[in-house]
Design a protein around this motif. Structure first.
Motif, mmCIF file in Angstrom:
data_model
loop_
_atom_site.group_PDB
_atom_site.id
_atom_site.type_symbol
_atom_site.label_atom_id
_atom_site.label_comp_id
_atom_site.label_asym_id
_atom_site.label_seq_id
_atom_site.Cartn_x
_atom_site.Cartn_y
_atom_site.Cartn_z
ATOM 1 N N PHE A 206 0.807 -1.215 0.000
ATOM 2 C CA PHE A 206 0.000 0.000 0.000
ATOM 3 C C PHE A 206 0.849 1.279 0.000
ATOM 4 C CE2 PHE A 206 -3.725 -2.566 1.579
ATOM 5 C CZ PHE A 206 -4.559 -2.262 0.512
ATOM 6 N N VAL A 207 2.114 1.155 0.338
ATOM 7 C CA VAL A 207 2.979 2.340 0.313
ATOM 8 C C VAL A 207 3.820 2.391 -0.958
ATOM 9 C CG1 VAL A 207 3.080 2.430 2.827
ATOM 10 C CG2 VAL A 207 4.856 1.183 1.569
ATOM 11 N N GLU A 208 3.597 1.437 -1.852
ATOM 12 C CA GLU A 208 4.351 1.378 -3.106
ATOM 13 C C GLU A 208 3.576 2.099 -4.222
ATOM 14 O OE1 GLU A 208 7.291 0.039 -3.587
ATOM 15 O OE2 GLU A 208 7.614 -1.118 -1.750
ATOM 16 N N PRO A 209 4.139 3.163 -4.805
ATOM 17 C CA PRO A 209 3.448 3.884 -5.888
ATOM 18 C C PRO A 209 3.078 2.982 -7.071
ATOM 19 C CG PRO A 209 5.301 5.163 -5.086
ATOM 20 C CD PRO A 209 5.413 3.811 -4.442
ATOM 21 N N CYS A 214 -0.417 0.697 -11.328
ATOM 22 C CA CYS A 214 -0.879 -0.505 -12.029
ATOM 23 C C CYS A 214 -2.376 -0.713 -11.820
ATOM 24 C CB CYS A 214 -0.111 -1.736 -11.545
ATOM 25 S SG CYS A 214 1.581 -1.837 -12.145
ATOM 26 N N THR A 215 -2.818 -0.518 -10.589
ATOM 27 C CA THR A 215 -4.238 -0.712 -10.276
ATOM 28 C C THR A 215 -5.106 0.291 -11.020
ATOM 29 O OG1 THR A 215 -3.673 -1.550 -8.061
ATOM 30 C CG2 THR A 215 -5.945 -0.847 -8.415
ATOM 31 N N GLY A 216 -4.670 1.560 -11.064
ATOM 32 C CA GLY A 216 -5.432 2.587 -11.776
ATOM 33 C C GLY A 216 -5.523 2.313 -13.266
ATOM 34 N N THR A 217 -4.411 1.898 -13.854
ATOM 35 C CA THR A 217 -4.407 1.572 -15.282
ATOM 36 C C THR A 217 -5.363 0.423 -15.583
ATOM 37 O OG1 THR A 217 -2.111 2.313 -15.514
ATOM 38 C CG2 THR A 217 -2.958 0.847 -17.218
ATOM 39 N N LEU A 218 -5.317 -0.614 -14.739
ATOM 40 C CA LEU A 218 -6.207 -1.765 -14.936
ATOM 41 C C LEU A 218 -7.661 -1.403 -14.670
ATOM 42 C CD1 LEU A 218 -4.109 -4.650 -13.330
ATOM 43 C CD2 LEU A 218 -4.499 -4.218 -15.760
ATOM 44 N N GLY A 325 7.091 -7.731 -9.778
ATOM 45 C CA GLY A 325 7.999 -7.566 -8.645
ATOM 46 C C GLY A 325 7.272 -7.369 -7.328
ATOM 47 N N ILE A 326 6.232 -6.532 -7.339
ATOM 48 C CA ILE A 326 5.499 -6.265 -6.100
ATOM 49 C C ILE A 326 4.691 -7.479 -5.661
ATOM 50 C CG2 ILE A 326 3.396 -5.277 -7.132
ATOM 51 C CD1 ILE A 326 3.414 -3.204 -4.923
ATOM 52 N N ILE A 327 4.221 -8.277 -6.626
ATOM 53 C CA ILE A 327 3.479 -9.494 -6.286
ATOM 54 C C ILE A 327 4.417 -10.514 -5.648
ATOM 55 C CG2 ILE A 327 2.231 -11.481 -7.250
ATOM 56 C CD1 ILE A 327 1.131 -9.546 -9.400
ATOM 57 N N GLU A 328 5.639 -10.592 -6.181
ATOM 58 C CA GLU A 328 6.624 -11.521 -5.626
ATOM 59 C C GLU A 328 7.023 -11.107 -4.215
ATOM 60 O OE1 GLU A 328 10.699 -13.737 -7.174
ATOM 61 O OE2 GLU A 328 10.058 -11.856 -8.094
ATOM 62 N N TYR A 385 6.787 7.004 -14.137
ATOM 63 C CA TYR A 385 7.285 6.542 -12.836
ATOM 64 C C TYR A 385 8.379 5.489 -13.019
ATOM 65 C CZ TYR A 385 7.506 4.090 -8.380
ATOM 66 O OH TYR A 385 7.960 3.478 -7.227
ATOM 67 N N CYS A 386 8.116 4.499 -13.894
ATOM 68 C CA CYS A 386 9.084 3.416 -14.097
ATOM 69 C C CYS A 386 10.395 3.938 -14.682
ATOM 70 C CB CYS A 386 8.490 2.338 -15.006
ATOM 71 S SG CYS A 386 7.178 1.381 -14.226
ATOM 72 N N LYS A 387 10.296 4.901 -15.579
ATOM 73 C CA LYS A 387 11.517 5.470 -16.170
ATOM 74 C C LYS A 387 12.305 6.272 -15.140
ATOM 75 C CE LYS A 387 10.222 5.499 -21.040
ATOM 76 N NZ LYS A 387 10.014 6.302 -22.268
ATOM 77 N N LYS A 388 11.606 6.980 -14.272
ATOM 78 C CA LYS A 388 12.284 7.747 -13.222
ATOM 79 C C LYS A 388 12.975 6.826 -12.214
ATOM 80 C CE LYS A 388 9.757 12.126 -13.218
ATOM 81 N NZ LYS A 388 8.874 13.041 -12.432
#
Length: 395
Positions: A206-209, A214-218, A325-328, A385-388
């Motif tokens: 929950f603290v991971e952007p 990902c949730t918003g995109t889905l 990664g976050i799921i793992e 975000y991923c590129k940053k």
């Protein structure tokens, strides 16, 4: 890339998951394809039709959450075998249930079966090759095969007699039984989901952007997907833009293009950065959906459908691969991502139905245009975000 296939059990798990997900595609597309026949046979309006399509999504949401947590108690195999029973049962309700209550229950149960299968298959396939976009795209390509096959099958059945739609329901009962048998025969390692180690699990995601991006995109993707899948055929028929048979075939065209797009995305994701692919797909769904809803001739309608299907093809699986990664790191994250994102597929069909009741099906479908624009914004946010962060791309 295919080293895991050398193991017999993993190879069976791979093949069986791909097979049951294809059947899940049949299940999902049947909701929108059967809707015009059910509306005509049972005499239901746009509002109630939107409600039952949303109930399908409610069932999907419930299953994604419960079926994601229950394996820790009863094990993964018993869990999926229990929820998959609702597949065949839902179509029996459609066949024999003559009042709105049974119809609503049927659509809810189709969502239960779909959600449990989606949760199980995505998790198991991701475990074979964590974070690899190609294997998830391949899984969803199989879903597309089932999805485009159902409208074609239904069109052939009802070509000479519209009452034959009920035969399709009996066939789906058989498909539900087949999927249950495949799950029964599936070899599952680590059947009991173990409690995560301290510091590795819990609700730290929950603290991971990346979780929110990902949730918003889905979420907005599923708004558009379920809105289009649930109402596309009805939209074409009721506006008179296309005939009934051609409307069903357009649903198949949509999913044939989704299949082609997923196969291409699975290939390109091993060669091109998936961030770039995701942005291109996001731009595509906006352009082609606007083309689709503003077209009045068959040529441009078909062009809009083909482009929209091809563009949307890889958005879901590619976004899922970003969350590998976050799921793992946080095993419970996947259930929360699916549950929250599924709210989009619940809300949108009802919104379309309500607008259609007041202003017509045309304005109802036009509301999806707003959703695809927001989804593009979410995709751009995820990529930036991923590129940053400088995260490496998993191929």
């Amino acid at each position: 890339m295919f080293d895991f296939l050398k193991d017999t059990n993993k190879r069976k798990l791979f093949i069986f998951n791909y097979c049951v997900f294809m059947i899940n595609g049949l299940l999902t597309l049947s909701v929108g394809s059967l809707l015009p026949f059910i509306r005509s046979e049972r005499g239901i309006g746009y509002g109630f039709a939107g409600l039952i399509v949303s109930l399908h999504s409610v069932g999907n949401l419930v299953a994604c959450f419960v079926a994601g947590a229950l394996p820790a108690v009863i094990g993964k195999k018993k869990n999926i075998l229990f929820f998959d029973l609702f597949f065949a049962l839902s179509y029996l309700f459609i066949i024999f249930g003559k009042n709105p209550f049974w119809l609503a229950a049927a659509f809810f149960l189709t969502g239960i079966a779909r959600g449990a299968s989606s949760n199980f298959c995505n998790t198991e396939i991701n475990s074979l090759a964590p974070g690899k976009a190609w294997i998830i795209n391949g899984l969803h390509a199989m879903f597309s095969v089932g999805a485009f096959a159902f409208p074609i099958f239904l069109t052939i059945l009802t070509a000479n007699n519209v009452d034959n739609w009920i035969i399709a329901c009996y066939v789906m009962v058989g498909m539900g039984i087949l999927s249950w048998i495949l799950y029964l025969r599936m070899p599952i390692e680590n059947d009991k989901v173990e409690k995560v180690e301290k510091g590795k699990g819990g609700l730290g995601f929950f603290v991971e952007p990346i979780f929110y991006l990902c949730t918003g995109t889905l979420f907005f993707y599923l708004c558009a997907e379920q809105g289009v899948i649930g109402w596309l055929i009805t939209y074409f028929e009721d506006t008179g833009l296309l005939s009934a048979s051609l409307s069903q075939l357009m649903a198949s065209v949509l999913w044939i293009m989704i299949l082609a797009g997923r196969l291409l995305t699975a290939t390109l994701s091993t060669k091109i950065k998936k961030e770039n692919l995701l942005v291109i797909m996001g731009l595509g769904i906006v352009f082609f959906y606007f083309l689709l809803i503003n077209s009045t001739t068959t040529f441009w309608i078909v062009a809009g459908i083909m482009g929209f299907g091809f563009s949307m093809a890889g958005i879901y699986p590619t976004t899922v691969s970003f969350s590998g990664g976050i799921i793992e790191k946080f095993p419970m994250a996947w259930s929360y991502i699916l549950t929250i994102a599924s709210l989009g597929s619940i809300i949108m069909p009802s919104i379309i139905g309500k607008i259609a009741d007041k202003k017509g099906i045309g304005p109802g479908m036009a509301s999806v245009a707003v959703v695809v624009l927001i989804d593009l914004v979410s995709i751009i946010g995820l990529v930036i975000y991923c590129k940053k962060k400088g995260e490496k791309v998993s191929l």
